[in-house]
Design a protein around this motif. Structure first.
Motif, PDB file in Angstrom:
ATOM      1  N   HIS A 107       0.869  -1.185   0.000  1.00 38.38           N
ATOM      2  CA  HIS A 107       0.000   0.000   0.000  1.00 38.38           C
ATOM      3  C   HIS A 107       0.902   1.230   0.000  1.00 38.38           C
ATOM      4  N   TYR A 114       0.768   3.902   1.513  1.00 36.35           N
ATOM      5  CA  TYR A 114       0.963   4.535   2.820  1.00 36.35           C
ATOM      6  C   TYR A 114       1.492   3.575   3.879  1.00 36.35           C
ATOM      7  N   ASN A 117      -4.878  10.500   5.379  1.00 34.77           N
ATOM      8  CA  ASN A 117      -3.955   9.528   4.789  1.00 34.77           C
ATOM      9  C   ASN A 117      -3.636   8.398   5.769  1.00 34.77           C
ATOM     10  N   CYS A 129      -6.506   6.052   5.821  1.00 35.36           N
ATOM     11  CA  CYS A 129      -6.532   5.200   4.610  1.00 35.36           C
ATOM     12  C   CYS A 129      -5.589   4.006   4.800  1.00 35.36           C
ATOM     13  N   SER A 162       1.848  13.167   2.633  1.00 30.19           N
ATOM     14  CA  SER A 162       1.620  11.717   2.498  1.00 30.19           C
ATOM     15  C   SER A 162       2.329  11.042   3.664  1.00 30.19           C
ATOM     16  N   LYS A 198     -10.736  11.391  -0.937  1.00 32.17           N
ATOM     17  CA  LYS A 198     -10.643  10.826  -2.295  1.00 32.17           C
ATOM     18  C   LYS A 198     -10.947   9.345  -2.171  1.00 32.17           C
ATOM     19  N   GLU A 227     -11.045   6.913  -3.956  1.00 35.49           N
ATOM     20  CA  GLU A 227     -10.166   5.941  -4.630  1.00 35.49           C
ATOM     21  C   GLU A 227      -8.930   5.588  -3.795  1.00 35.49           C
ATOM     22  N   LYS A 228      -8.640   6.422  -2.775  1.00 33.79           N
ATOM     23  CA  LYS A 228      -7.497   6.105  -1.891  1.00 33.79           C
ATOM     24  C   LYS A 228      -7.876   5.124  -0.784  1.00 33.79           C
ATOM     25  N   GLU A 229      -9.184   4.928  -0.606  1.00 31.68           N
ATOM     26  CA  GLU A 229      -9.661   4.102   0.519  1.00 31.68           C
ATOM     27  C   GLU A 229      -9.787   2.640   0.088  1.00 31.68           C
TER      28      GLU A 229
END
Length: 483
Positions: free
Chosen positions: A77, A79, A130, A133, A160, A435, A437-439
């Motif tokens: 991932h 992050y 972040n 996420c 980030s 966002k 799409e980041k999850e």
């Protein structure tokens, strides 16, 4: 090959990092060893190398290092910190130092909090979003980090983040959990197949089935409206009316009380002494056998609070910043040996971790304690003087209602009432930075194959060599493709 670093006073003389890496600068040192920045010479990329000495001296520490390497190989991932390489030692038979090559980040939240910079709310929204996420991804992979704290959250200038240090992390795939008991499911201990199947579907641990419980204090009209909308989406009860938050809370509380004996007799599959004290959730302090992803959420709440403390309005200078719960002792794991006072037979100190927590979130009510299975722990809770909840606006005057509403929902004593990562991500506080799409969820449920085996030094060494071989093969394959 031992690499001497020119002009560095020979501080890398004993770093055996091979021909491909050049050590540049020590970034940090701890009980585990040291981390330096380095250059990967073939690609010119900057890296971080974590050197861990004497890995086979202590089997518990050894297993931690192995667990971290194993988990980081499986977690993918943006992050979560990624491992680039585990450097092959000269001798497979006698090596006792492990070098982990990781991606390099600019700083970590501990250093940022100690720096003179101030944060604005938009920075805090982005960093915490972040971080959530990353936590959502971990939890969807059935991994609990168990040691989230500012030093373990690396951060770059664009806000980030990279979660690092997975030495205390655990895979909870296949671990029997109280949420199953609450759902009326009990494992048939003899039926391993059923157990595996159930575990696959149901290892959604503590905190994931929580009703949307919202605290009414400090809510403005927008929140009231949002709460009403969410309540309308909740399942209708028998009369076809939506259940109120309080009813939901009472229902969970009743289930917890009914399942107390069963939860008490659950096998302890996860250890208790985890998470740095200031970031440790109440259920860990009270040595509950069954805990789940909700412990990471508590730690996120503590980190979030410290970031709010970096706003100009919260603390005039960086020297005035402090963690939210800076307890000095933690009964019964590390009690205050100099406690002057005794309450109900327990040593009592206002610096005890729970005392410090109750100063902020207020004393728990009866239903808040419904998750506690241990009689001694309940008696211990009785020993605390009643405390009202602190208005977080006083602690973080510039934070605004949305930030403090979210913080109030995370820092909840009962893990079954605490907000989940999914609920937190959809909170109004993040509407400007969200966002979807980041999850992302993990596509796999991660398991650590060796977790329940008895591992002697020979077996541990073999497992390290298997991890090292994985990266060696990867490099060979990449080189073959280039040709």
């Amino acid at each position: 090959m031992k690499r001497k670093s020119l002009g560095m006073g020979g501080q890398f003389d004993d770093w055996e990092v091979g021909e491909d890496y050049e050590c540049v600068k020590i970034l940090g040192q701890g009980s585990y060893g040291a981390v330096c920045s380095a250059i990967h010479k073939p690609s010119g990329k900057k890296m971080a190398i974590k050197k861990m000495d004497g890995v086979f001296e202590d089997e518990v520490d050894c297993k931690r290092i192995l667990r971290e390497i194993n988990l980081l190989r499986k977690l993918q991932h943006p992050y979560v910190i990624s491992v680039f390489d585990v450097i092959e030692p000269k001798s497979h038979e006698t090596f006792d130092t492990v070098y982990l090559v990781l991606e390099l980040a600019e700083s970590d939240l501990k250093k940022v909090i100690k720096s003179a910079i101030h944060l604005q709310i938009k920075h805090i929204q982005t960093v915490v979003y972040n971080l959530l996420c990353a936590v959502k991804y971990l939890h969807s992979a059935n991994v609990i980090h168990r040691d989230l704290k500012p030093a373990n959250v690396l951060v770059n200038e664009d806000c980030s983040v990279k979660i690092c240090d997975f030495g205390l992390a655990r895979s909870i795939t296949g671990v029997e959990s109280a949420s199953m008991l609450l759902n009326g499911r009990k494992f048939n201990k003899d039926d391993e197949e059923t157990k595996a199947e159930e575990a696959e579907h149901d290892v959604i641990l503590q905190g994931t089935e929580i009703a949307k419980i919202h605290y009414k204090d400090n809510l403005n009209q927008d929140h009231e409206d949002a709460t009403m909308n969410q309540m309308n989406e909740l399942k209708l009860d028998e009369l076809g009316k939506p259940k109120s938050e309080e009813e939901k809370k009472k229902e969970i509380s009743k289930k917890l009380i009914r399942s107390k004996d069963a939860r008490k007799n659950m096998k302890r599959e996860l250890t208790g002494h985890v998470v740095t004290r200031w970031y440790r959730a109440p259920e860990l302090i009270l040595l509950e056998k069954d805990y789940g992803p909700a412990i990471d959420m508590w730690s996120v709440g503590c980190i979030f609070a410290e970031l709010l403390g970096m706003m100009k309005e919260s603390a005039p200078t960086y020297l005035d910043r402090k963690p939210l719960f800076p307890g000095k002792s933690c009964f019964p794991l590390s009690p205050d040996k100099h406690a002057k006072e005794e309450r109900k037979g327990f040593p009592f100190s206002k610096n005890d971790q729970l005392a410090v927590i109750f100063e902020v979130i207020g004393s728990p009510l009866e239903e808040d304690k419904s998750f506690v299975t241990d009689q001694k722990a309940l008696e211990y809770l009785e020993a605390f003087p009643a405390r009202p909840k602190t208005d977080l606006h006083q602690l973080y005057p510039g934070a605004g209602d949305e930030a403090l509403d979210l913080l109030n929902r995370i820092l909840v004593f009962n893990p079954y009432f605490r907000i989940t990562v999914e609920e937190a991500l959809s909170h109004a506080f993040f509407k400007k930075v969200r966002k979807p799409e980041k999850e992302v969820n993990s596509e796999v449920q991660i398991q650590i194959e060796f977790e329940k085996e008895h591992l002697d030094r020979k077996k541990l060494r073999q497992l390290f060599l298997e991890e090292i071989q994985f990266y060696k093969t990867q490099k060979q394959n990449a080189a073959a493709h280039q040709h």
